[in-house]
Design a protein around this motif. Sequence first.
Motif, PDB file in Angstrom:
ATOM      1  N   LEU A 159       6.081  -2.331  -5.440  1.00  0.00           N
ATOM      2  CA  LEU A 159       5.929  -1.987  -4.044  1.00  0.00           C
ATOM      3  C   LEU A 159       5.281  -3.141  -3.314  1.00  0.00           C
ATOM      4  O   LEU A 159       4.459  -3.863  -3.864  1.00  0.00           O
ATOM      5  N   ILE A 160       5.669  -3.317  -2.062  1.00  0.00           N
ATOM      6  CA  ILE A 160       5.040  -4.361  -1.270  1.00  0.00           C
ATOM      7  C   ILE A 160       4.587  -3.769   0.058  1.00  0.00           C
ATOM      8  O   ILE A 160       5.060  -2.723   0.490  1.00  0.00           O
ATOM      9  N   GLY A 161       3.627  -4.419   0.686  1.00  0.00           N
ATOM     10  CA  GLY A 161       3.156  -3.957   1.984  1.00  0.00           C
ATOM     11  C   GLY A 161       4.254  -4.120   3.019  1.00  0.00           C
ATOM     12  O   GLY A 161       4.970  -5.111   3.049  1.00  0.00           O
ATOM     13  N   ALA A 167      -8.114  -8.390  15.113  1.00  0.00           N
ATOM     14  CA  ALA A 167      -7.499  -7.432  14.201  1.00  0.00           C
ATOM     15  C   ALA A 167      -5.975  -7.483  14.264  1.00  0.00           C
ATOM     16  O   ALA A 167      -5.381  -7.351  15.335  1.00  0.00           O
ATOM     17  N   ASP A 168      -5.349  -7.673  13.116  1.00  0.00           N
ATOM     18  CA  ASP A 168      -3.891  -7.640  12.991  1.00  0.00           C
ATOM     19  C   ASP A 168      -3.527  -6.264  12.447  1.00  0.00           C
ATOM     20  O   ASP A 168      -3.586  -6.014  11.243  1.00  0.00           O
ATOM     21  N   ARG A 169      -3.187  -5.359  13.341  1.00  0.00           N
ATOM     22  CA  ARG A 169      -2.981  -3.969  12.954  1.00  0.00           C
ATOM     23  C   ARG A 169      -1.733  -3.793  12.107  1.00  0.00           C
ATOM     24  O   ARG A 169      -0.632  -4.134  12.526  1.00  0.00           O
ATOM     25  N   LYS A 170      -1.904  -3.245  10.917  1.00  0.00           N
ATOM     26  CA  LYS A 170      -0.790  -3.031   9.997  1.00  0.00           C
ATOM     27  C   LYS A 170      -0.185  -1.640  10.154  1.00  0.00           C
ATOM     28  O   LYS A 170       0.723  -1.268   9.425  1.00  0.00           O
ATOM     29  N   ALA A 175      -6.724   5.700  -3.093  1.00  0.00           N
ATOM     30  CA  ALA A 175      -5.592   5.807  -2.173  1.00  0.00           C
ATOM     31  C   ALA A 175      -4.319   6.147  -2.934  1.00  0.00           C
ATOM     32  O   ALA A 175      -4.213   5.943  -4.145  1.00  0.00           O
ATOM     33  N   SER A 176      -3.367   6.669  -2.204  1.00  0.00           N
ATOM     34  CA  SER A 176      -2.021   6.844  -2.736  1.00  0.00           C
ATOM     35  C   SER A 176      -1.451   5.473  -3.059  1.00  0.00           C
ATOM     36  O   SER A 176      -1.761   4.482  -2.395  1.00  0.00           O
ATOM     37  N   ASP A 177      -0.597   5.406  -4.072  1.00  0.00           N
ATOM     38  CA  ASP A 177      -0.016   4.105  -4.407  1.00  0.00           C
ATOM     39  C   ASP A 177       1.035   3.675  -3.386  1.00  0.00           C
ATOM     40  O   ASP A 177       1.619   2.604  -3.496  1.00  0.00           O
ATOM     41  N   GLU A 178       1.228   4.497  -2.352  1.00  0.00           N
ATOM     42  CA  GLU A 178       2.114   4.120  -1.254  1.00  0.00           C
ATOM     43  C   GLU A 178       1.386   3.313  -0.181  1.00  0.00           C
ATOM     44  O   GLU A 178       2.001   2.849   0.772  1.00  0.00           O
ATOM     45  N   ILE A 179       0.056   3.182  -0.356  1.00  0.00           N
ATOM     46  CA  ILE A 179      -0.773   2.505   0.646  1.00  0.00           C
ATOM     47  C   ILE A 179      -1.175   1.122   0.148  1.00  0.00           C
ATOM     48  O   ILE A 179      -1.577   0.950  -1.002  1.00  0.00           O
ATOM     49  N   SER A 180      -1.087   0.134   1.005  1.00  0.00           N
ATOM     50  CA  SER A 180      -1.555  -1.214   0.672  1.00  0.00           C
ATOM     51  C   SER A 180      -2.663  -1.612   1.644  1.00  0.00           C
ATOM     52  O   SER A 180      -2.858  -0.986   2.686  1.00  0.00           O
ATOM     53  N   GLY A 181      -3.416  -2.647   1.291  1.00  0.00           N
ATOM     54  CA  GLY A 181      -4.444  -3.196   2.162  1.00  0.00           C
ATOM     55  C   GLY A 181      -5.847  -2.750   1.854  1.00  0.00           C
ATOM     56  O   GLY A 181      -6.799  -3.200   2.502  1.00  0.00           O
ATOM     57  N   GLY A 182      -6.031  -1.863   0.871  1.00  0.00           N
ATOM     58  CA  GLY A 182      -7.370  -1.380   0.560  1.00  0.00           C
ATOM     59  C   GLY A 182      -8.334  -2.474   0.177  1.00  0.00           C
ATOM     60  O   GLY A 182      -9.523  -2.425   0.506  1.00  0.00           O
ATOM     61  N   ARG A 196       1.668   1.320   4.923  1.00  0.00           N
ATOM     62  CA  ARG A 196       2.506   1.933   3.898  1.00  0.00           C
ATOM     63  C   ARG A 196       3.363   0.862   3.229  1.00  0.00           C
ATOM     64  O   ARG A 196       3.683  -0.153   3.823  1.00  0.00           O
ATOM     65  N   LYS A 197       3.708   1.124   1.996  1.00  0.00           N
ATOM     66  CA  LYS A 197       4.507   0.171   1.238  1.00  0.00           C
ATOM     67  C   LYS A 197       5.986   0.531   1.300  1.00  0.00           C
ATOM     68  O   LYS A 197       6.366   1.673   1.542  1.00  0.00           O
TER      69      LYS A 197
END
Length: 527
Positions: A27-29, A220-223, A499-506, A523-524
């Motif tokens: 998975l990727i961001g 802030a670069d909002r993802k 976090a869920s493994d669907e989330i990146s950036g933690g 989300r990824k």
Amino acid sequence: MRVFKRLLAPRTLAATASLTLLTGCGLIGSGGSEDAEPIVVGTTSAPSTLDPAASWDGSWELYRNVYQTLVAFPAGAAEPQADAAECGFEGGGNREYRCTLRADMKFSDGDTLDAAAVKYSIDRIRRIGVKGGPMGLLGSLDRVTTKGDREVTFHLKKADATFPFVLATPAMSIVDPGEYPADKIRDDGGITGSGPYALDSYQDGEKAELVRNEHYDGFADRKNSAVTIRYFEDSAEMVAALKDKKIDATFRGLAASDVVDLQAKHGSEGLQLVEGAGTEISYLVFNPKDRWAGKRSVRRAIAQVVDRGAIAHNVYKDTVEPLYSMVPKGLTGHTTDFFDDFGEPSADKAAAILREDGITTPVPLTLWYTTDRYGSATAPEFEEIKKQLEASGLFDVTLKSRPWKTYEAGYRKGEYPVFGRGWFPDFPDADNFIAPFVGKENAVSTPYVSPEITDRLLPQSRQESDRGAVVRQFERAQQIMAQDARLLPLWQGKQFIAASDEISGGERALDPSTIMMMWELSRKTSW
């Protein structure tokens, strides 16, 4: 003298920046700034107020995301960087700090954010002067002046190399003068800031719904496009919601048992855990006006008996580390004075301390803790402390507790002989683990007069921008604090984001004061 609650030495960030991400692959961001579905984050730390002029607590988690400060900490930064403004000290002496705002700044409602608004925001903190509020952070500030619409200058009473870090705290959030009264706290349940998000709706103790602030101009670069923060009573409820996919991530309040379970099952339930060193500490406060806690020999005897290793292992399952100084491990100036002075726990040594002062045992003590502030392990922690003290045969301990709002009011009135507190730093510098607790007025509302610390050691350290050059002052201050034993450090926490493994950036979402920057989460998508 400045009182603190929560400065960052440029060379000490490693303690909070060293994060390990435990997750799967494939998975990727997405960098999904246009995600339609909000990311839902759970926490057990609900705001006590929505107005920055009144808060010096966990409310900062929300503030960082909806308000803006002149300078702040982007992900990985070791010192404050420009956010709403470019800032720096003018001339020598660290006494005049000047900021130039970005051009054409606006609040989330479209109102103009100018130099006058910045001055208004800082001045109202001092004018309102909420007891236990952020006014204590501004002890070195003399006055604020403006020039034109974009220039703001902070004139300090004396040299203070740490002042930029103070301005980086969410306590110094810029508010809209048209929405926030000059002489009282805003109480209509709204927020008008200039941060990455705007508050769309708020239910006290339940949730805060944040949406993208289209007027935002900062680093802030909002993802993501929206975040919902849900507030939980305890860790178990929060983790259950994570496993049921009702929330996407958790922060603040994960119980040790839940952390251990997540570590053991990592990857098997579609979850991930971000782990890193932290600067949160837990400690006991002794009331100097109490018949027993006011006696130095009683405090030192307690320090001689308490087994921090047992607390860390038995209660927190080694998700925290024993702490032998108010300055946590990993920060420049950290020492182990409480271990150096007392060594291993010993009832015999404690008994000798009490006999020397002619104190008859068992000494009656009442220990207070809060039921809903520092996680579900607080009650077992105090049961462990009670067991240790009573096993020595030297103390007869009664435990009492209250919810945070009434608990905080009680210790501010001086009602508790001994009480527990936690500390999430304003900024990770030794100054912020010493200065808050000394002086006639301090963050724990129990006067602690130590002229050597307040009149000599702290002023000396604040003249030096190179924080590594003031180790001697901090080491001496910790020696004094260990000798007095007015506060008893217990443990130092680690930081966890589940976090869920669907989330990146933690791994990028915690600033140096371990406040979550929600905009880093996304989300990824599949490879």
